[in-house]
Design an enzyme around this catalytic site. Structure first.
Site, PDB file in Angstrom:
ATOM      1  N   GLN A 234      39.479  42.138  48.194  1.00 20.99           N
ATOM      2  CA  GLN A 234      39.060  41.657  46.879  1.00 20.99           C
ATOM      3  C   GLN A 234      38.915  40.145  46.851  1.00 20.99           C
ATOM      4  O   GLN A 234      38.073  39.604  46.144  1.00 20.99           O
ATOM      5  CB  GLN A 234      40.054  42.109  45.806  1.00 20.99           C
ATOM      6  CG  GLN A 234      40.089  43.590  45.593  1.00 20.99           C
ATOM      7  CD  GLN A 234      38.704  44.162  45.320  1.00 20.99           C
ATOM      8  OE1 GLN A 234      38.104  43.894  44.301  1.00 20.99           O
ATOM      9  NE2 GLN A 234      38.196  44.954  46.252  1.00 20.99           N
TER      10      GLN A 234
ATOM     11  N   HIS B  83      35.452  38.552  47.252  1.00 22.41           N
ATOM     12  CA  HIS B  83      34.411  38.689  46.231  1.00 22.41           C
ATOM     13  C   HIS B  83      33.951  37.329  45.721  1.00 22.41           C
ATOM     14  O   HIS B  83      32.771  37.018  45.728  1.00 22.41           O
ATOM     15  CB  HIS B  83      34.913  39.534  45.058  1.00 22.41           C
ATOM     16  CG  HIS B  83      34.572  40.974  45.166  1.00 22.41           C
ATOM     17  ND1 HIS B  83      33.280  41.430  45.144  1.00 22.41           N
ATOM     18  CD2 HIS B  83      35.355  42.070  45.287  1.00 22.41           C
ATOM     19  CE1 HIS B  83      33.282  42.750  45.255  1.00 22.41           C
ATOM     20  NE2 HIS B  83      34.521  43.158  45.348  1.00 22.41           N
TER      21      HIS B  83
ATOM     22  N   GLU C 246      42.728  45.682  37.605  1.00 26.57           N
ATOM     23  CA  GLU C 246      41.481  46.430  37.761  1.00 26.57           C
ATOM     24  C   GLU C 246      41.673  47.540  38.802  1.00 26.57           C
ATOM     25  O   GLU C 246      41.399  48.705  38.545  1.00 26.57           O
ATOM     26  CB  GLU C 246      40.377  45.471  38.202  1.00 26.57           C
ATOM     27  CG  GLU C 246      39.042  46.136  38.474  1.00 26.57           C
ATOM     28  CD  GLU C 246      38.023  45.188  39.071  1.00 26.57           C
ATOM     29  OE1 GLU C 246      36.827  45.507  39.019  1.00 26.57           O
ATOM     30  OE2 GLU C 246      38.426  44.131  39.597  1.00 26.57           O
ATOM     31  N   HIS C 247      42.129  47.176  39.994  1.00 26.56           N
ATOM     32  CA  HIS C 247      42.437  48.131  41.062  1.00 26.56           C
ATOM     33  C   HIS C 247      43.936  48.072  41.349  1.00 26.56           C
ATOM     34  O   HIS C 247      44.509  46.989  41.443  1.00 26.56           O
ATOM     35  CB  HIS C 247      41.698  47.783  42.362  1.00 26.56           C
ATOM     36  CG  HIS C 247      40.222  47.581  42.218  1.00 26.56           C
ATOM     37  ND1 HIS C 247      39.655  46.327  42.037  1.00 26.56           N
ATOM     38  CD2 HIS C 247      39.197  48.460  42.221  1.00 26.56           C
ATOM     39  CE1 HIS C 247      38.334  46.452  41.952  1.00 26.56           C
ATOM     40  NE2 HIS C 247      38.036  47.734  42.052  1.00 26.56           N
TER      41      HIS C 247
ATOM     42  N   ASP D 286      35.189  51.750  45.929  1.00 29.14           N
ATOM     43  CA  ASP D 286      34.017  50.886  45.742  1.00 29.14           C
ATOM     44  C   ASP D 286      32.732  51.591  46.138  1.00 29.14           C
ATOM     45  O   ASP D 286      31.689  51.378  45.518  1.00 29.14           O
ATOM     46  CB  ASP D 286      34.162  49.621  46.592  1.00 29.14           C
ATOM     47  CG  ASP D 286      34.814  48.482  45.835  1.00 29.14           C
ATOM     48  OD1 ASP D 286      35.083  48.643  44.629  1.00 29.14           O
ATOM     49  OD2 ASP D 286      35.064  47.435  46.450  1.00 29.14           O
TER      50      ASP D 286
ATOM     51  N   HIS E 246      30.535  57.340  -6.445  1.00 32.20           N
ATOM     52  CA  HIS E 246      30.914  58.374  -5.482  1.00 32.20           C
ATOM     53  C   HIS E 246      31.393  59.622  -6.227  1.00 32.20           C
ATOM     54  O   HIS E 246      31.006  60.752  -5.902  1.00 32.20           O
ATOM     55  CB  HIS E 246      32.053  57.874  -4.581  1.00 32.20           C
ATOM     56  CG  HIS E 246      31.623  56.995  -3.457  1.00 32.20           C
ATOM     57  ND1 HIS E 246      31.014  55.784  -3.649  1.00 32.20           N
ATOM     58  CD2 HIS E 246      31.720  57.162  -2.102  1.00 32.20           C
ATOM     59  CE1 HIS E 246      30.767  55.227  -2.483  1.00 32.20           C
ATOM     60  NE2 HIS E 246      31.183  56.049  -1.518  1.00 32.20           N
TER      61      HIS E 246
END
Length: 425
Positions: A253, A256, A321-322, A355, A414
């Protein structure tokens, strides 16, 4: 070098601090969106020349270009793309939900229909790194949901061509049309439409700070999936874990981008120091060493806790996230994990399986938003339409209660809408 923290010996805020990048592109993106709204295709052409260095007479990728791209992709990779698409499809087909109808009371029918969104735009990055996996992850669930038009935007290269691997994935995933557009201007084109780019109802897919800001600004005009931040991985590992495996997973990661985050939580001081040293060894061998090193040094953490149960408590507060669970019996811990985008169980389930290939989606909530957001799914491409039916006899039984309720809220019109149906009685 990655920092090591020991729970109880440092301030709690140091453990949970996030080095989120500060985006200062709001005004620039606002100008781009306004320009596309006003000038349409002319603005798109100008931005292509300015940002991508290419002049195009049309933005839509032709069928001939797609066929040409398929011819450029190795047969082996095409086969892998097809197998990955099959895995992703099989997983997401389990998410399909049916509507319902209920008739618990005489003369009353209530129900809900599940209806696909008609037009969806998918943003696929195509700059320094191209991601055909993103095409599959975003388009396959949309196709399963029944979306009739799936339009993809992705930036071209200096020759005005789209990465052939991205086009191959688009063909396999069932994308309807592809446009050579990137950045905030591509998001604006999808949100508002131009002479050649149709307007969509929802935009999904990751991108840089300009793309994320553009999605934020057009939300309300169209739907969006989420505002994605930098990629994250958190590895929960016991002392029996292989430090080489753990270091490799963290760096998967970190490469990235420089804002990515990698965190190890372990009860083993020995593993912590071994992983720290192994990260340094492996960093030297990476093609993207500069990016990964910046990520590790700025956002990387090794957290030593008293036991794995405390480690899970910390992980739930981080809401990664992961999340990898590297232990012998990972399913014993699964029920304790409350906040995570996607969980990877076992010592031989590295994050890249998700992934690319396994089937679960890789478009995931980041920056702690896993506390309230879910991974991209078929649900993101449908909407619910509810309905009700009353006979006169059924309404007669309930109208006075409805009228009373409305008057309590001060909404006499109403109340009249139900009362008027029984005035003659």
């Amino acid at each position: 070098m990655i920092k090591i923290y020991e729970v109880g010996k440092i301030k709690e805020e140091e453990i949970f601090a996030r080095n989120e990048p500060v985006s200062e592109v709001g005004d620039i993106v606002r100008e781009i969106i306004d320009n596309v709204k006003t000038k349409g295709d002319k603005a798109l052409g100008e931005y292509l020349e300015k940002f991508d260095g290419v002049k195009l007479s049309q933005f839509k990728v032709s069928k001939e270009e797609i066929e040409e791209a398929l011819g450029q992709v190795e047969t082996e990779f095409l086969d892998i793309l097809k197998e990955a698409e099959s895995n992703i499809r099989a997983f997401h087909e389990k998410q399909v939900r049916q509507g319902f109808m209920m008739t618990n009371k005489a003369g009353v029918i209530l129900g809900q229909r599940v209806v696909p969104i008609e037009k969806v735009g998918i943003y696929v990055p195509g700059g320094t790194a191209a991601y055909p996996s993103t095409v599959l992850m975003d388009a396959v669930p949309a196709k399963i949901a029944g979306v009739s038009e799936i339009m993809m935007v992705t930036p071209p290269n200096k020759e005005g061509k789209v990465n052939p691997y991205i086009l191959a994935a688009a063909k396999i995933a069932g994308v309807t049309s592809v446009y050579k557009l990137g950045g905030a201007q591509a998001v604006a084109a999808l949100a508002f439409g131009t002479e050649s780019v149709p307007k969509v109802d929802k935009i999904v897919g990751p991108g840089n700070a300009f793309v994320a800001e553009a999605k934020k600004q057009v939300f309300g005009q169209v739907g969006i999936d989420m505002i994605a931040g930098p990629s994250e991985v958190l590895v929960l590992a016991d002392g029996k874990s292989n430090p080489r495996f753990v270091a490799a997973d963290l760096l998967s990661q970190a490469e990235h981008d420089k804002n990515a985050s990698c965190v190890l939580i372990t009860e083993s001081e020995t593993l912590a120091t071994e992983v720290r040293d192994e990260i340094e060894n492996q960093l030297r061998t990476l093609e993207r060493e500069e990016i990964a090193r910046a990520s590790v040094e700025n956002n990387g953490k090794i957290i030593i806790c008293k036991d794995l149960l405390q480690g899970i408590e910390i992980a739930n507060r981080i809401a990664p996230e992961h999340m990898e669970v590297c232990v012998d019996e990972p399913f014993n811990y699964l029920g304790l994990i409350k906040n995570a985008g996607s969980v990877f169980l076992g010592r031989y389930n590295a994050e890249p399986t998700g992934d690319y290939f396994a089937g679960p989606n890789h478009t995931l909530p980041t920056s702690g938003t896993a506390k309230f957001y879910s991974p991209l799914s078929v649900e993101d491409f449908v909407k619910n339409i509810q309905y009700s039916y009353y006979t006169k006899e059924a309404l007669r039984e309930d109208y006075e209660k409805i009228s009373y309720f409305a008057k309590k809220e001060g909404l006499t019109a109403h109340a009249r809408a139900v009362d008027i149906r029984f005035e003659e009685e």
